[in-house]
Scaffold this motif. Structure first.
Motif, short mmCIF file in Angstrom:
data_model
loop_
_atom_site.label_atom_id
_atom_site.label_comp_id
_atom_site.label_asym_id
_atom_site.label_seq_id
_atom_site.Cartn_x
_atom_site.Cartn_y
_atom_site.Cartn_z
N TYR A 107 0.83 -1.22 0.00
CA TYR A 107 0.00 0.00 0.00
C TYR A 107 0.86 1.26 0.00
O TYR A 107 0.51 2.26 -0.63
CB TYR A 107 -0.94 0.01 1.21
CG TYR A 107 -2.17 -0.85 1.02
CD1 TYR A 107 -3.23 -0.41 0.22
CD2 TYR A 107 -2.29 -2.08 1.64
CE1 TYR A 107 -4.36 -1.19 0.05
CE2 TYR A 107 -3.42 -2.87 1.48
CZ TYR A 107 -4.45 -2.42 0.68
OH TYR A 107 -5.58 -3.20 0.51
N ALA A 108 1.97 1.22 0.73
CA ALA A 108 2.84 2.40 0.80
C ALA A 108 3.40 2.72 -0.57
O ALA A 108 3.37 3.88 -1.02
CB ALA A 108 3.97 2.17 1.81
N VAL A 109 3.88 1.71 -1.28
CA VAL A 109 4.47 1.95 -2.61
C VAL A 109 3.42 2.54 -3.56
O VAL A 109 3.65 3.58 -4.18
CB VAL A 109 5.05 0.64 -3.20
CG1 VAL A 109 5.34 0.79 -4.69
CG2 VAL A 109 6.31 0.23 -2.46
N SER A 110 2.25 1.89 -3.64
CA SER A 110 1.29 2.37 -4.65
C SER A 110 0.70 3.72 -4.25
O SER A 110 0.61 4.63 -5.07
CB SER A 110 0.20 1.33 -4.91
OG SER A 110 -0.47 1.05 -3.72
N SER A 155 3.35 6.65 -4.43
CA SER A 155 3.70 6.94 -5.84
C SER A 155 2.54 7.65 -6.53
O SER A 155 2.73 8.67 -7.20
CB SER A 155 4.02 5.64 -6.58
OG SER A 155 5.11 5.00 -5.98
N ASN A 156 1.32 7.10 -6.36
CA ASN A 156 0.17 7.68 -7.06
C ASN A 156 -0.10 9.12 -6.63
O ASN A 156 -0.32 10.00 -7.46
CB ASN A 156 -1.10 6.85 -6.80
CG ASN A 156 -1.05 5.52 -7.53
OD1 ASN A 156 -0.24 5.33 -8.44
ND2 ASN A 156 -1.90 4.59 -7.12
N ALA A 163 10.66 7.58 -6.39
CA ALA A 163 11.55 8.30 -7.29
C ALA A 163 11.38 7.82 -8.73
O ALA A 163 11.32 8.63 -9.68
CB ALA A 163 13.00 8.12 -6.83
N ASN A 164 11.26 6.50 -8.90
CA ASN A 164 11.06 5.94 -10.25
C ASN A 164 9.78 6.45 -10.87
O ASN A 164 9.76 6.82 -12.05
CB ASN A 164 10.97 4.41 -10.19
CG ASN A 164 12.35 3.81 -10.18
OD1 ASN A 164 13.30 4.45 -10.63
ND2 ASN A 164 12.47 2.60 -9.66
N ARG A 165 8.71 6.45 -10.08
CA ARG A 165 7.41 6.88 -10.61
C ARG A 165 7.45 8.33 -11.10
O ARG A 165 6.86 8.70 -12.10
CB ARG A 165 6.35 6.69 -9.53
CG ARG A 165 4.99 7.19 -9.91
CD ARG A 165 4.39 6.36 -11.06
NE ARG A 165 3.08 6.85 -11.39
CZ ARG A 165 1.97 6.49 -10.75
NH1 ARG A 165 2.03 5.58 -9.80
NH2 ARG A 165 0.82 7.01 -11.07
N PHE A 201 6.51 16.61 -0.71
CA PHE A 201 6.60 15.73 0.47
C PHE A 201 5.57 14.62 0.29
O PHE A 201 4.44 14.89 -0.12
CB PHE A 201 6.23 16.48 1.76
CG PHE A 201 7.18 17.58 2.16
CD1 PHE A 201 7.17 18.81 1.51
CD2 PHE A 201 8.06 17.41 3.21
CE1 PHE A 201 8.03 19.83 1.90
CE2 PHE A 201 8.92 18.41 3.62
CZ PHE A 201 8.90 19.64 2.96
N THR A 202 5.92 13.40 0.67
CA THR A 202 4.92 12.32 0.62
C THR A 202 5.19 11.31 1.74
O THR A 202 6.33 11.10 2.14
CB THR A 202 4.88 11.64 -0.76
OG1 THR A 202 3.82 10.67 -0.76
CG2 THR A 202 6.19 10.95 -1.10
N ALA A 203 4.11 10.71 2.24
CA ALA A 203 4.25 9.73 3.33
C ALA A 203 3.07 8.78 3.33
O ALA A 203 2.04 9.03 2.69
CB ALA A 203 4.35 10.44 4.68
N PHE A 204 3.26 7.68 4.06
CA PHE A 204 2.21 6.68 4.25
C PHE A 204 2.35 6.13 5.66
O PHE A 204 3.46 5.91 6.13
CB PHE A 204 2.37 5.54 3.24
CG PHE A 204 1.28 4.50 3.34
CD1 PHE A 204 0.10 4.66 2.63
CD2 PHE A 204 1.43 3.40 4.17
CE1 PHE A 204 -0.93 3.72 2.75
CE2 PHE A 204 0.42 2.46 4.29
CZ PHE A 204 -0.77 2.63 3.57
#
Ligand code: UT7
Length: 334
Positions: free
Chosen positions: A227-230, A233-234, A267-269, A311-314
């Motif tokens: 969930y954190a990755v998707s 990134s989204n 970073a890739n996204r 900034f992004t977080a989960f």
């Protein structure tokens, strides 16, 4: 009437002196430096190990440095908000203890609970008070003593976490800089995957809860990872698109420091090289609400006025989001 933006005018931070290395963790549980570095990316973390000191101690150190760096008079502070999951007590708030320790006589103060996304929620909440026009100096602090709720017999969680605190000053400006946009989400269905089982009102502390290690972080790592990755990134891609930012115009991404593989995915996204990504996970691990401002504390000297930051977080809840900031001043070596 001119538009009021909330601009970040300074940063202060604090990490405890004690360094807990992977070698030491390998003596506590069945793990090793290679596994921790490959699967998480943490080399060492800071631990507040002096008896009797809690999250407010670190928050106070960070806020004090912030007040010094911004030449702030305690009487001028209107509001203090602290994001934390590890308050000194169930009540009162860390923020109210902080007000007393800093001698803030004219501020009101409260804590905000959004786990590892706490600082994102703080930026948007603090900015809203500034944009209202009624408040001129707002201190926001992300602070967590994760070592207090980490089970050092559980190899799946204990290498991840560390302690720390960092704070921003928010002030009004009519310039086109500051906290420009935020996309924040909450999905309470995440509860079973990441929580602390006991110590709250559902399951108060008892001999049973202590004997069964129920006062520590419980995490189903693989599910949370997915969930954190998707979601990170989204939401990062969404806020970039909504603000017409691309890989060339984004100067920095500041991701929550939970796992180097999650940071790589974000970073890739965004198609960004890692030298545009603030990373200090190897030194501090995951200090929950403190990771985002601690990155700025570490990288402040590289920032220029007008830089575009995402900034992004989960985190637990689930909570997640992204905040777009146009940086307000040229950083210098402190
Ligand atoms: O900050 C709030 C949000 N939290 C996050 O974003 C954390 C998200 N999750 C993660 O970062 C990762 O899931 C972890 C770092 C927690 C775990 O990494 P993983 O690659 O997902 O490992 P896993 O749980 O799938 O475990 C793989 C294997 C297991 O062994 P088997 O069953 O395959 O034989 C574990 O028992 O790795 C084993 N393992 C370890 N081995 C050595 C788990 N922890 C360790 C360890 N050392 N410390």
């Amino acid at each position: 009437m001119e538009n009021i933006n909330a601009v970040i005018t300074g940063v202060g931070g604090y990490v405890p002196d004690y360094v807990l290395t992977n070698d030491e963790i390998s003596k506590m549980v069945d793990t090793n430096d290679e596994w921790i570095m490959t699967r998480i990316g943490v080399k060492e973390r800071r631990i507040l190990n002096e008896e009797g000191l809690g999250t407010s101690y670190m928050a106070r150190k960070a806020a004090k440095q912030l007040m010094q760096r911004t030449n702030s008079n305690p009487d001028d502070i209107d509001l203090v908000i602290v994001a934390t999951s590890t308050g000194d007590y169930v009540f009162p708030s860390v923020a109210s203890i902080l007000c007393d320790k800093l001698g803030l006589k004219n501020a009101f103060a409260f804590d905000l609970s959004a786990a590892c996304s706490g600082f994102l929620y703080l930026m948007e909440t603090g900015a809203s008070f500034i944009r209202s026009g009624r408040y001129k100096k707002v201190i926001i602090v992300g602070a967590d003593k994760m070592s207090a709720i980490t089970d050092y017999t559980d190899r799946a969680t204990c290498p991840i976490f560390g302690d720390g605190a960092a704070a921003f000053m928010l002030e009004p400006t009519t310039e086109n800089v500051g906290i420009m946009d935020a996309i924040l989400h909450t999905d309470g269905k995440g509860l079973p995957f990441l929580h602390m089982k006991a110590g709250g009102s559902v399951c108060p502390a008892s001999y049973f809860t202590v004997d069964n290690h129920m006062h520590y972080v419980y995490q189903e790592g693989r599910t949370v990872f997915k969930y954190a990755v998707s979601n990170m990134s989204n939401v990062s891609a969404e806020i970039a698109e909504r603000n017409h930012l691309d890989k060339d115009s984004i100067n920095w991404v500041i991701p929550h420091q939970a796992n180097m593989r999650i940071i790589d995915a974000v970073a890739n996204r965004l198609e960004l090289p890692l030298d545009k990504v603030m990373i200090n996970i190897q030194r501090y691990g995951n200090s929950s609400a403190a990771t985002l401002p601690l990155c700025i504390w570490d990288f402040e000297s590289k920032l220029k006025k007008g830089d575009n930051l995402i900034f992004t977080a989960f985190g637990a809840g689930f909570t997640w989001g992204a905040v777009y900031v146009k940086w307000g001043y040229d950083g210098k070596e402190q």
